[in-house]
Design an enzyme around this catalytic site. Structure first.
Site, PDB file in Angstrom:
ATOM      1  N   GLU A 165       0.803  -1.233   0.000  1.00 33.46           N
ATOM      2  CA  GLU A 165       0.000   0.000   0.000  1.00 33.46           C
ATOM      3  C   GLU A 165       0.835   1.282   0.000  1.00 33.46           C
ATOM      4  OE1 GLU A 165      -2.625  -0.597   3.338  1.00 33.46           O
ATOM      5  OE2 GLU A 165      -3.408  -2.462   2.512  1.00 33.46           O
ATOM      6  N   ASN A 213       2.035  -5.210  -3.139  1.00 32.18           N
ATOM      7  CA  ASN A 213       0.640  -5.550  -2.817  1.00 32.18           C
ATOM      8  C   ASN A 213      -0.159  -4.280  -2.509  1.00 32.18           C
ATOM      9  OD1 ASN A 213      -1.384  -7.622  -2.071  1.00 32.18           O
ATOM     10  ND2 ASN A 213      -1.138  -6.851   0.016  1.00 32.18           N
ATOM     11  N   HIS A 249     -10.625  -6.264  -1.504  1.00 31.10           N
ATOM     12  CA  HIS A 249     -11.611  -6.035  -0.439  1.00 31.10           C
ATOM     13  C   HIS A 249     -12.773  -5.289  -1.104  1.00 31.10           C
ATOM     14  CE1 HIS A 249      -8.949  -7.354   2.732  1.00 31.10           C
ATOM     15  NE2 HIS A 249      -8.004  -6.534   2.326  1.00 31.10           N
ATOM     16  N   GLU A 281      -6.204 -10.751  -0.810  1.00 31.06           N
ATOM     17  CA  GLU A 281      -6.992 -10.470   0.405  1.00 31.06           C
ATOM     18  C   GLU A 281      -8.489 -10.437   0.109  1.00 31.06           C
ATOM     19  OE1 GLU A 281      -5.456  -7.072   2.578  1.00 31.06           O
ATOM     20  OE2 GLU A 281      -3.389  -7.538   2.054  1.00 31.06           O
ATOM     21  N   ASP A 283     -12.258 -10.507   0.006  1.00 41.00           N
ATOM     22  CA  ASP A 283     -13.483 -10.688   0.794  1.00 41.00           C
ATOM     23  C   ASP A 283     -14.563  -9.800   0.194  1.00 41.00           C
ATOM     24  OD1 ASP A 283     -12.703  -8.181   1.937  1.00 41.00           O
ATOM     25  OD2 ASP A 283     -12.032  -9.113   3.794  1.00 41.00           O
TER      26      ASP A 283
END
Ligand code: G3I
Length: 362
Positions: A165, A213, A249, A281, A283
């Protein structure tokens, strides 16, 4: 396309051999997969999840984790704060017990282990953020941190989120302690901090795949354009970047043709650079757990898995946790939750079935 077919064929052979059935011989003993990991393996895909070893005392947690998944990553335990809570002047600066247990679990269950993460602005130790260090001191701290952590798990962790990030949504570099406040010596010099971090990680474990990432870079947008420009530059100059992690996400608003087509095109340009792509990641958060919402969630999980299957550079798909019992979502998105494939009692949700079906579809 041919490469993809070959990969699938090799995956099928591996599963067939594992089940003592012949490959390509029409052997009636070939068994159908019954878990996500077996289904994914048929396509040369790894399917994983974030987990922390603090939950390993829970039998259901470890049973689902080891049965369904072929990869795990620490949700928190390898971040700077948790793994390096005390300064290097302390006789015992690191806490390796939790991360060691996680890696041992992965090895014991023949799972791959992803490392997460070495250079991030969040979850830092207060001895770093409050230490008043200058750039030279910070550079020494970060270099030693990367060498120690990557070196400890060399040969056991196959891929590292080296930098996490580091870009803002508009594609500029985020202002952080590592970049420019005061930074490690490359303040105002674009992606040099990221490059230096990759080089240090590569020195510590030359065989590990090294990733950048980020979140919000799944589609073609200002952030993914900036990451692409960096990746292209790094590949051209031999900087050891092995792949890009896309976090995913997302919520149900992600489920539309324009967005999914943009993800596909985005993946294609990174793949063309020769990079691996990891969905790191995933979700899909909901605002309620009605049957309609769970079905819509399942539909999006299915489409994302199907999309990943069309792109051979996608080697791994990882959800951020697997049970709603321990998801980060309710703590960070008020009123939302239910984001993962297993419910809080470890029951398989429609999302699980959708993932499984998308992995077993011809
Ligand atoms: O361990 C302490 C505990 O001792 C204390 O009682 C409790 C009180 O709040 O906090 C606990 O620490 C929490 C930690 O999770 C472990 O549960 C932190 O407060 C909390 O901030 C931390 O949140 C994590 C978050 O990163 C930090 O930014 C989430 O679990 C984790 O899922 C999340 O993961 C990030 C990825 O690393 C990077 N991408 C985004 C993703 C979601 O934010």
């Amino acid at each position: 396309m041919l490469q993809n077919q070959n990969r699938r064929w090799i995956g099928s052979c591996a599963v067939a051999l594992a089940t003592l059935a012949g490959c390509g011989g029409g052997n009636p003993m070939i068994t159908s997969p019954t878990t996500l990991r077996a289904a994914a393996q048929r396509h040369g895909l790894v399917v994983g999840t974030a987990a922390d070893s603090g939950h390993f005392s829970e039998a259901q947690f470890t049973s689902v984790l080891s049965t369904e998944y072929s990869d795990l990553t620490p949700e928190n335990q390898m971040k700077f704060g948790p793994i390096h809570p005390r300064p290097d002047t302390d006789p015992n600066p690191y806490d390796f017990a939790g991360p060691d247990a996680l890696v041992a679990f992965g090895v014991a269950h023949k799972m791959k282990v992803r490392g997460h993460t070495l250079v991030w602005h969040s979850q830092l130790s207060t001895w770093v953020t409050g230490g008043g260090f200058d750039a030279t001191q910070l550079s020494t701290i970060l270099r030693s941190h990367i060498a120690t952590v990557v070196g400890r798990y060399a040969g056991k962790i196959f891929a590292w989120d080296v930098v996490n990030e580091a870009f803002n949504d508009d594609g500029s570099i985020r202002s952080t302690i590592w970049y420019d406040s005061p930074g490690i010596g490359f303040s105002g010099m674009g992606t040099r901090t990221i490059e230096q971090s990759l080089n240090w990680a590569h020195l510590a474990d030359p065989k590990a795949k090294l990733f950048y990432n980020d979140y919000g870079a799944e589609t073609q947008n200002s952030k993914s354009d900036a990451i692409y420009a960096m990746a292209s530059d790094f590949k051209g100059r031999g900087v050891p970047l092995g792949g890009v992690g896309f976090q995913f996400h997302v919520d149900l608003g992600f489920n539309n043709t324009g967005t999914l087509d943009s993800v596909k095109a985005n993946f294609a340009r990174f793949a063309a650079l020769g990079l691996d792509i990891h969905v790191t990641e995933l979700d899909i958060r909901l605002s309620d757990f009605s049957a309609g919402s769970l079905a819509a969630q399942a539909d999006l999980y299915s489409k994302l898995i199907a999309l990943c299957r069309t792109q051979p550079a996608v080697k791994l798909v990882q959800t951020w946790g697997f049970t709603d019992k321990y998801s980060w979502i309710p703590y960070f998105f008020s009123g939302m939750g239910w984001a993962l494939p297993f419910d809080a009692d470890y029951g398989k949700k429609p999302a699980y079935t959708a993932m499984f079906n998308a992995l077993t579809a011809p």
